[in-house]
Motif scaffolding. Structure first.
Motif, mmCIF file in Angstrom:
data_model
loop_
_atom_site.group_PDB
_atom_site.id
_atom_site.type_symbol
_atom_site.label_atom_id
_atom_site.label_comp_id
_atom_site.label_asym_id
_atom_site.label_seq_id
_atom_site.Cartn_x
_atom_site.Cartn_y
_atom_site.Cartn_z
ATOM 1 N N GLY A 268 61.672 21.128 63.442
ATOM 2 C CA GLY A 268 61.145 21.069 64.986
ATOM 3 C C GLY A 268 61.031 22.575 65.207
ATOM 4 N N LEU A 269 61.279 23.559 64.549
ATOM 5 C CA LEU A 269 61.171 24.911 64.769
ATOM 6 C C LEU A 269 60.565 25.647 63.719
ATOM 7 C CD1 LEU A 269 61.608 27.189 66.931
ATOM 8 C CD2 LEU A 269 63.866 27.676 65.910
ATOM 9 N N THR A 270 60.917 25.328 62.579
ATOM 10 C CA THR A 270 60.125 25.911 61.552
ATOM 11 C C THR A 270 59.820 25.129 60.550
ATOM 12 O OG1 THR A 270 60.208 28.127 59.838
ATOM 13 C CG2 THR A 270 62.262 26.643 60.253
ATOM 14 N N ALA A 271 59.142 25.519 59.269
ATOM 15 C CA ALA A 271 58.422 24.415 58.378
ATOM 16 C C ALA A 271 58.839 24.940 57.037
ATOM 17 C CB ALA A 271 57.424 23.927 58.532
ATOM 18 N N ILE A 272 58.841 24.009 55.977
ATOM 19 C CA ILE A 272 58.804 24.468 54.572
ATOM 20 C C ILE A 272 57.850 23.440 54.081
ATOM 21 C CG2 ILE A 272 60.259 24.220 52.519
ATOM 22 C CD1 ILE A 272 62.696 24.385 53.885
ATOM 23 N N SER A 273 57.002 24.301 53.245
ATOM 24 C CA SER A 273 55.737 23.610 52.469
ATOM 25 C C SER A 273 55.815 23.762 51.033
ATOM 26 C CB SER A 273 54.419 24.047 52.930
ATOM 27 O OG SER A 273 53.937 23.649 54.063
ATOM 28 N N VAL A 308 54.664 25.666 44.182
ATOM 29 C CA VAL A 308 54.969 26.831 45.166
ATOM 30 C C VAL A 308 55.803 26.141 46.312
ATOM 31 C CG1 VAL A 308 54.005 28.577 46.602
ATOM 32 C CG2 VAL A 308 52.872 28.068 44.175
ATOM 33 N N VAL A 309 56.722 26.719 46.620
ATOM 34 C CA VAL A 309 57.464 26.459 47.968
ATOM 35 C C VAL A 309 57.514 27.437 48.746
ATOM 36 C CG1 VAL A 309 59.596 25.295 48.905
ATOM 37 C CG2 VAL A 309 58.964 24.672 46.518
ATOM 38 N N VAL A 310 57.171 27.174 50.021
ATOM 39 C CA VAL A 310 56.896 28.497 50.932
ATOM 40 C C VAL A 310 57.421 27.807 52.382
ATOM 41 C CG1 VAL A 310 54.609 27.924 51.203
ATOM 42 C CG2 VAL A 310 55.278 30.299 51.807
ATOM 43 N N GLY A 311 57.959 28.980 52.918
ATOM 44 C CA GLY A 311 58.646 28.782 54.604
ATOM 45 C C GLY A 311 59.089 30.019 55.163
ATOM 46 N N GLU A 312 59.183 29.915 56.479
ATOM 47 C CA GLU A 312 59.601 31.072 57.136
ATOM 48 C C GLU A 312 61.269 30.557 57.249
ATOM 49 O OE1 GLU A 312 57.075 33.878 60.168
ATOM 50 O OE2 GLU A 312 57.847 31.973 60.973
ATOM 51 N N VAL A 313 61.816 30.787 56.114
ATOM 52 C CA VAL A 313 63.086 30.601 55.866
ATOM 53 C C VAL A 313 63.921 31.591 54.988
ATOM 54 C CG1 VAL A 313 63.006 28.171 56.753
ATOM 55 C CG2 VAL A 313 62.636 28.736 54.111
ATOM 56 N N PRO A 314 65.214 31.625 54.693
ATOM 57 C CA PRO A 314 65.777 32.340 53.859
ATOM 58 C C PRO A 314 65.332 31.858 52.625
ATOM 59 C CG PRO A 314 67.170 31.885 55.475
ATOM 60 C CD PRO A 314 66.163 30.973 55.959
ATOM 61 N N ALA A 315 65.442 33.048 51.670
ATOM 62 C CA ALA A 315 65.216 32.539 50.099
ATOM 63 C C ALA A 315 65.996 31.482 49.526
ATOM 64 C CB ALA A 315 65.579 34.131 49.084
ATOM 65 N N ARG A 316 67.272 31.274 49.805
ATOM 66 C CA ARG A 316 67.941 30.187 49.586
ATOM 67 C C ARG A 316 67.503 28.896 49.664
ATOM 68 N NH1 ARG A 316 74.336 29.011 51.274
ATOM 69 N NH2 ARG A 316 74.751 26.928 50.410
ATOM 70 N N ALA A 317 66.986 28.803 50.769
ATOM 71 C CA ALA A 317 66.066 27.221 51.223
ATOM 72 C C ALA A 317 64.948 26.953 50.306
ATOM 73 C CB ALA A 317 65.877 27.424 52.715
ATOM 74 N N VAL A 318 64.100 27.884 50.103
ATOM 75 C CA VAL A 318 63.001 27.597 49.217
ATOM 76 C C VAL A 318 63.428 27.547 47.714
ATOM 77 C CG1 VAL A 318 61.279 28.396 50.674
ATOM 78 C CG2 VAL A 318 62.322 30.015 49.154
ATOM 79 N N ILE A 319 64.283 28.298 47.388
ATOM 80 C CA ILE A 319 64.631 28.287 45.849
ATOM 81 C C ILE A 319 65.438 26.907 45.585
ATOM 82 C CG2 ILE A 319 66.361 29.165 44.288
ATOM 83 C CD1 ILE A 319 65.930 31.772 45.399
ATOM 84 N N GLU A 320 66.180 26.435 46.491
ATOM 85 C CA GLU A 320 66.822 25.097 46.206
ATOM 86 C C GLU A 320 65.953 24.022 46.232
ATOM 87 O OE1 GLU A 320 70.625 24.549 48.087
ATOM 88 O OE2 GLU A 320 71.238 26.727 47.986
ATOM 89 N N VAL A 321 64.998 23.912 47.168
ATOM 90 C CA VAL A 321 64.107 23.161 47.328
ATOM 91 C C VAL A 321 63.163 23.011 45.925
ATOM 92 C CG1 VAL A 321 62.012 22.209 48.275
ATOM 93 C CG2 VAL A 321 64.103 22.729 49.872
ATOM 94 N N ALA A 322 62.672 24.310 45.427
ATOM 95 C CA ALA A 322 61.959 24.425 44.193
ATOM 96 C C ALA A 322 62.588 23.759 43.258
ATOM 97 C CB ALA A 322 61.313 25.671 44.029
ATOM 98 N N GLN A 323 63.816 24.161 43.043
ATOM 99 C CA GLN A 323 64.493 23.724 41.674
ATOM 100 C C GLN A 323 64.945 22.196 41.698
ATOM 101 O OE1 GLN A 323 68.149 26.427 42.152
ATOM 102 N NE2 GLN A 323 67.084 27.661 40.996
#
Length: 334
Positions: A268-273, A308-323
């Protein structure tokens, strides 16, 4: 025992009264912040305005841009162009976005909102934001010669950043926005000039560059724009509150010659692609972590595909989604 306990009781009462008072104040503060945010989103979409804002991303990127915006329900139009750095221009007519890049002699036309500094920070679902962020209002300051109220949005966990908005008291327009993580300001937008013309002439919305002789990249009209494509790859983990908002397979010429699978999750505020594409035979795969301002990307190779997982979020978020990303059972690699 009872003699020693007795003096403590008044202090418990005082502490409880203070706590109840603080809770009541916090609720009122939250309501005030939410009201200001709702007004801000409406004003940024519905108001005629022109101005200059500076955009800072990390410590290396500082850019000045001018915006001309014509508000209106279903008839919103705007033009942004850079005043410093690499020349670029973004023209939006409703949901049709044209991004002109003179330095690469290219034009990109899409039916969704191309990421631009002002639009990317606006909340799109205030009901959901309240579940994973804390809202508060505090203090008035002057920005671009106008009185503004500061609104804080604090992250409720380690998978999100915090935000600070400064909202114009007279119009509700956003005069400044900070993306923050701990004590660090990752990105910042701030108006230095702002005018509110009664009407916006058509000439003000015409791009400076015609695009003649440039290479044009267009998104075909028939490509899905909503949650309609059943993904073959799925993350086993996304942070709480992030829901699948778009699933598609689309052409992205600058990424791959083959269609790219794309999933977008938003809180609702930011996104992860999440992007899954064919490996490039001529270039080494992206494997690792990259960050620019508040934008974080992680790349890895999974099952012979580039993820590739990208978002305006901390590194922990994209790393855990990608893994956690795996191929759906029974689905063949596209």
């Amino acid at each position: 025992m009872s003699v020693r306990s007795r003096p403590v009781l008044p202090w418990i009462g005082v502490a409880l009264a203070a706590f109840i008072g603080c809770v009541g104040q916090a609720r009122a503060d939250t309501a005030l912040a939410r009201e200001a945010l709702e007004r801000m989103v409406h004003a940024m979409r519905g108001t005629n305005y022109t101005g200059v804002f500076v955009y800072r991303q990390g410590t290396d990127t500082l850019e000045a841009m001018r915006i001309v915006h014509r508000g209106g329900n279903g008839a919103e139009r705007e033009r942004l162009y850079s005043l410093t750095g690499v020349a670029r221009e973004i023209v939006r007519d409703g949901d049709r976005v044209t991004c002109i890049l003179p330095d690469s002699n290219s034009v990109m036309v899409d039916r969704r909102r191309t990421r631009n500094p002002l639009d990317s920070v606006l909340p799109d679902d205030l009901d959901r934001i309240g579940r994973h962020y804390r809202l508060s209002a505090s203090g008035d300051v002057r920005i671009a010669g106008r009185d503004a109220r500061r609104i804080r949005i604090e992250a409720g966990d380690a998978y999100r950043y915090g935000y600070r908005f400064w909202v114009d008291g007279a119009t509700g327009l956003m005069l400044r926005a900070d993306l923050v993580h701990g004590g660090e300001v990752l990105e910042q937008i701030m108006f230095t000039e702002l005018e509110l013309p009664e009407r916006i002439p058509e000439a003000w919305l015409e791009p400076r560059y015609s695009g003649q002789g440039y290479t044009w990249y267009r998104t075909p009209e028939e490509q899905p724009e909503k949650l309609g494509f059943e993904p073959t790859w799925r993350p086993g983990f996304v942070p709480a509150g992030f829901e699948l908002r778009l699933s598609e397979r689309r052409s992205i010429p600058v990424v791959s010659d083959e269609p790219v699978e794309h999933q977008l999750y938003s809180d609702g505020l930011t996104a992860i692609s999440v992007y899954v594409s064919a490996l490039d035979d001529e270039e080494a795969p992206f494997d690792g972590l990259s960050r620019m301002g508040g934008l974080t990307a992680v790349g890895r190779v999974v099952g012979g595909r580039q993820v590739v997982v990208v978002g305006e979020v901390p590194a922990r978020a994209v790393i855990e989604v990608a893994q956690s990303l795996t191929l759906e059972p029974g689905a063949g690699s596209p």
